[in-house]
Design a protein around this motif. Sequence first.
Motif, PDB file in Angstrom:
ATOM      1  N   SER A  39       0.863  -1.187   0.000  1.00 61.40           N
ATOM      2  CA  SER A  39       0.000   0.000   0.000  1.00 61.40           C
ATOM      3  C   SER A  39       0.897   1.233   0.000  1.00 61.40           C
ATOM      4  CB  SER A  39      -0.944  -0.055   1.192  1.00 61.40           C
ATOM      5  OG  SER A  39      -1.870   0.974   1.087  1.00 61.40           O
ATOM      6  N   GLY A  40       1.178   1.826   1.179  1.00 56.79           N
ATOM      7  CA  GLY A  40       2.155   2.927   1.204  1.00 56.79           C
ATOM      8  C   GLY A  40       3.559   2.428   0.870  1.00 56.79           C
ATOM      9  N   GLY A  41       3.846   1.197   1.212  1.00 53.35           N
ATOM     10  CA  GLY A  41       5.115   0.554   0.848  1.00 53.35           C
ATOM     11  C   GLY A  41       6.237   0.724   1.862  1.00 53.35           C
ATOM     12  N   ILE A  42       5.975   1.454   2.941  1.00 57.19           N
ATOM     13  CA  ILE A  42       7.051   1.759   3.895  1.00 57.19           C
ATOM     14  C   ILE A  42       7.564   0.486   4.568  1.00 57.19           C
ATOM     15  CG2 ILE A  42       7.544   2.910   6.102  1.00 57.19           C
ATOM     16  CD1 ILE A  42       5.604   5.132   5.038  1.00 57.19           C
ATOM     17  N   ASP A  43       6.666  -0.315   5.065  1.00 57.42           N
ATOM     18  CA  ASP A  43       7.093  -1.536   5.746  1.00 57.42           C
ATOM     19  C   ASP A  43       7.500  -2.608   4.736  1.00 57.42           C
ATOM     20  OD1 ASP A  43       7.659  -2.625   8.197  1.00 57.42           O
ATOM     21  OD2 ASP A  43       5.767  -3.679   8.364  1.00 57.42           O
ATOM     22  N   VAL A  44       6.723  -2.752   3.677  1.00 58.84           N
ATOM     23  CA  VAL A  44       7.023  -3.789   2.674  1.00 58.84           C
ATOM     24  C   VAL A  44       8.446  -3.607   2.139  1.00 58.84           C
ATOM     25  CG1 VAL A  44       6.493  -4.557   0.325  1.00 58.84           C
ATOM     26  CG2 VAL A  44       4.644  -4.207   1.962  1.00 58.84           C
ATOM     27  N   PHE A  45       8.809  -2.376   1.771  1.00 61.86           N
ATOM     28  CA  PHE A  45      10.139  -2.194   1.168  1.00 61.86           C
ATOM     29  C   PHE A  45      11.269  -2.281   2.192  1.00 61.86           C
ATOM     30  CE2 PHE A  45       7.592  -0.510  -2.394  1.00 61.86           C
ATOM     31  CZ  PHE A  45       7.944  -1.502  -3.284  1.00 61.86           C
ATOM     32  N   ASP A  46      10.983  -1.960   3.450  1.00 65.08           N
ATOM     33  CA  ASP A  46      11.991  -2.216   4.496  1.00 65.08           C
ATOM     34  C   ASP A  46      12.324  -3.707   4.510  1.00 65.08           C
ATOM     35  OD1 ASP A  46      12.420   0.265   5.468  1.00 65.08           O
ATOM     36  OD2 ASP A  46      11.350   0.015   7.373  1.00 65.08           O
ATOM     37  N   TRP A  47      11.280  -4.521   4.449  1.00 64.23           N
ATOM     38  CA  TRP A  47      11.465  -5.979   4.493  1.00 64.23           C
ATOM     39  C   TRP A  47      12.234  -6.482   3.282  1.00 64.23           C
ATOM     40  CZ3 TRP A  47       9.936  -9.994   7.778  1.00 64.23           C
ATOM     41  CH2 TRP A  47       9.411  -9.541   8.984  1.00 64.23           C
ATOM     42  N   VAL A  48      11.887  -5.957   2.108  1.00 60.88           N
ATOM     43  CA  VAL A  48      12.550  -6.414   0.878  1.00 60.88           C
ATOM     44  C   VAL A  48      14.020  -5.976   0.896  1.00 60.88           C
ATOM     45  CG1 VAL A  48      12.585  -6.185  -1.636  1.00 60.88           C
ATOM     46  CG2 VAL A  48      10.402  -6.420  -0.439  1.00 60.88           C
ATOM     47  N   LYS A  49      14.263  -4.703   1.265  1.00 62.65           N
ATOM     48  CA  LYS A  49      15.639  -4.172   1.262  1.00 62.65           C
ATOM     49  C   LYS A  49      16.520  -4.901   2.268  1.00 62.65           C
ATOM     50  CE  LYS A  49      14.258   0.094   1.717  1.00 62.65           C
ATOM     51  NZ  LYS A  49      14.142   1.521   1.930  1.00 62.65           N
ATOM     52  N   GLU A  50      15.933  -5.259   3.378  1.00 61.95           N
ATOM     53  CA  GLU A  50      16.722  -5.946   4.414  1.00 61.95           C
ATOM     54  C   GLU A  50      16.857  -7.441   4.150  1.00 61.95           C
ATOM     55  OE1 GLU A  50      14.549  -4.695   7.844  1.00 61.95           O
ATOM     56  OE2 GLU A  50      15.232  -2.633   7.644  1.00 61.95           O
ATOM     57  N   GLY A  51      16.274  -7.905   3.051  1.00 59.23           N
ATOM     58  CA  GLY A  51      16.392  -9.327   2.696  1.00 59.23           C
ATOM     59  C   GLY A  51      15.579 -10.231   3.594  1.00 59.23           C
ATOM     60  N   LEU A  52      14.553  -9.680   4.250  1.00 61.52           N
ATOM     61  CA  LEU A  52      13.741 -10.493   5.150  1.00 61.52           C
ATOM     62  C   LEU A  52      12.610 -11.196   4.415  1.00 61.52           C
ATOM     63  CD1 LEU A  52      13.770  -7.972   8.071  1.00 61.52           C
ATOM     64  CD2 LEU A  52      14.702 -10.264   8.178  1.00 61.52           C
ATOM     65  N   THR A 119      -0.546   4.295   4.888  1.00 65.34           N
ATOM     66  CA  THR A 119      -2.000   4.109   4.833  1.00 65.34           C
ATOM     67  C   THR A 119      -2.468   3.416   6.113  1.00 65.34           C
ATOM     68  OG1 THR A 119      -1.795   1.939   3.831  1.00 65.34           O
ATOM     69  CG2 THR A 119      -1.926   3.849   2.325  1.00 65.34           C
ATOM     70  N   LEU A 120      -3.758   3.539   6.393  1.00 61.42           N
ATOM     71  CA  LEU A 120      -4.262   2.930   7.624  1.00 61.42           C
ATOM     72  C   LEU A 120      -4.195   1.399   7.558  1.00 61.42           C
ATOM     73  CD1 LEU A 120      -5.390   3.353  10.415  1.00 61.42           C
ATOM     74  CD2 LEU A 120      -7.690   3.384   9.437  1.00 61.42           C
ATOM     75  N   GLY A 121      -4.541   0.831   6.381  1.00 57.31           N
ATOM     76  CA  GLY A 121      -4.465  -0.637   6.240  1.00 57.31           C
ATOM     77  C   GLY A 121      -3.049  -1.138   6.496  1.00 57.31           C
ATOM     78  N   GLY A 122      -2.076  -0.470   5.882  1.00 57.71           N
ATOM     79  CA  GLY A 122      -0.671  -0.861   6.062  1.00 57.71           C
ATOM     80  C   GLY A 122      -0.213  -0.653   7.492  1.00 57.71           C
ATOM     81  N   ASN A 123      -0.742   0.374   8.125  1.00 55.54           N
ATOM     82  CA  ASN A 123      -0.328   0.663   9.504  1.00 55.54           C
ATOM     83  C   ASN A 123      -0.751  -0.444  10.458  1.00 55.54           C
ATOM     84  OD1 ASN A 123      -1.056   1.976  12.321  1.00 55.54           O
ATOM     85  ND2 ASN A 123       0.630   3.123  11.437  1.00 55.54           N
ATOM     86  N   ILE A 124      -1.988  -0.907  10.332  1.00 55.07           N
ATOM     87  CA  ILE A 124      -2.426  -1.936  11.300  1.00 55.07           C
ATOM     88  C   ILE A 124      -1.873  -3.310  10.940  1.00 55.07           C
ATOM     89  CG2 ILE A 124      -4.496  -0.643  11.973  1.00 55.07           C
ATOM     90  CD1 ILE A 124      -6.160  -2.704  10.431  1.00 55.07           C
ATOM     91  N   ALA A 125      -1.446  -3.480   9.663  1.00 60.47           N
ATOM     92  CA  ALA A 125      -0.918  -4.796   9.258  1.00 60.47           C
ATOM     93  C   ALA A 125       0.610  -4.849   9.284  1.00 60.47           C
ATOM     94  CB  ALA A 125      -1.425  -5.146   7.853  1.00 60.47           C
ATOM     95  N   GLN A 126       1.280  -3.744   9.669  1.00 62.00           N
ATOM     96  CA  GLN A 126       2.754  -3.751   9.690  1.00 62.00           C
ATOM     97  C   GLN A 126       3.264  -4.748  10.734  1.00 62.00           C
ATOM     98  OE1 GLN A 126       4.682  -0.180  11.491  1.00 62.00           O
ATOM     99  NE2 GLN A 126       2.625   0.519  12.015  1.00 62.00           N
TER     100      GLN A 126
END
Length: 338
Positions: A39-52, A119-126
Motif C-alpha cells: 500500500s504505502g510501501g514503507i514496511d514492505v520495502f523495508d522488508w525487501v531491502k533488508e532481505g527479510l 496508509t491505515l491498512g498498512g499501519n495496522i498490518a505492519q
Amino acid sequence: MNKFSWYEATSIEDALQQVNKTVSEELYQSTNNAAVFKSGGIDVFDWVKEGLINPQKIINIRNIPGLDVISYDAKDGLRIGSNVTLAEMASNSDIKNHYLALHQAINHAATPQLRNMSTLGGNIAQRNRCWYFRSADHQCFRKSGDRCFARHSETGENENHAIIDNGSCVSLHASSISTALMAFNASVVIVNSKGEKKKVLMDDFFVSAGQDIAMETILQAKEIITEIVLPAPSKNTKSYYIKQVARESYDWSLGDVAVVIETSGDTCKSASIVLGAAAPVPYRSVQAQQAMEKKSINNTNAMAAAEAAMSVARPLSKNGYKVPLFKSIISEAILKIT
Ligand SMILES: Cc1cc2nc3c(=O)[nH]c(=O)nc-3n(C[C@H](O)[C@H](O)[C@H](O)COP(=O)(O)OP(=O)(O)OC[C@H]3O[C@@H](n4cnc5c(N)ncnc54)[C@H](O)[C@@H]3O)c2cc1C
C-alpha cells in the motif's frame, strides 16, 4: 534485493486474483512470500531491502479506487478506507471532533513525511519492530528459530520491549494508532478471494504471541482489508491519548495509552483503556477498566486504575522503567477526561 515483478491492481477482485495465481497456501506473514500486497510501501520495502522477504511479485493496491474515503455519520459512526493516509486522517475534522484520542494518536505517529505515505491498512498490518526480528542475522522464535535474543537477561537488548504477555515473544506491535482504534472498539473489514466479507473487532484482529508465534494478525495471504469502522460515540463519551517517547522529535512509542470514557457528570459509566508498546499486540487493560467503572474521575481513582493495569506487568532485565512510565501516562490520560 531479489528481482520481483510489479502488478498494478485496478480493483480488489483484480488484486486477489493476482495473489491467487501466485500463492498456494502460504501464510501472509511467511518470510518467503510468493506475492505481497503493497500500500504505502514503507514496511514492505523495508522488508525487501533488508532481505527479510523475497517476493516474486509485488501487487500494488495503493491505487485501487474507492479505498480512500473517510465518512462519518452521527448514527453509524466512522468508516475509514484502508488506503486513506495517516495525513488525511490527521486533517479530518470528524475524527478530531468525535474521536479525539484517535486524532491525537495519528498526530504522534511517525513523521509528517511518513504520514503522507502511510496508509491505515498498512499501519495496522505492519510487522513488529524488534531489532532481532528485523535482523536477517537473528533467527528468533517468530522466524522459526530456537530462541528469543531479546529475553536474555545479560546480552538481550530489551529496553524497549514488552512488559505484559511476554512469555513467548517480547516484541511490541508497531502501530500506535491501533491503541486508539481498539479503545474506540473499532472493527476491521476484510475481503477474501471468494469475495466473502467479514468484520472483525480489533480485539480479535491481533494475534497474541502465545496464540500463534508466527502471526501478529489474523490476516491471510488471500485477504485484503477494505476499511476500518468505528461505532458512533455517545454524546457523553470523552477520550484522550498519550504517547511517551525517548526524544522530543518523532520516535517509536516507549508506552502509549488511549482512554475512552462514557461519563455521567464526573463519574465514569464505562471505560475502554488500551495500552500500546506494553505487550506484543495492543493490550486492553481490563484491570484498569474495572477499576474505573462507576467511580468518580479523580486522582485517587485514576492512580488506582494505573496500579491495577500494572499489576500484570512482568518487566525484563532492562525495561523496568516502563512500569512507572505506564502508571504515569494512564493516570494522566484518565484525568484529562474531566
Ligand atoms: C521511522 C518510522 C517511524 C514510524 N513511527 C510510527 C509510529 O509512531 N506509530 C505508528 O503507528 N506507525 C509508525 N510507523 C509506521 C508507518 O507509519 C506505516 O504505517 C507503516 O510502516 C506501514 O504503512 P504502509 O501503508 O506503508 O504499509 P505497507 O508497507 O504498504 O504494508 C504493510 C503491510 O500491510 C499489508 N497491507 C497493506 N495494506 C493492506 C490491505 N489493505 N489489506 C491487507 N494487507 C495490507 C502489506 O502487505 C504489508 O504486509 C513508522 C514507520 C517508520 C519507518
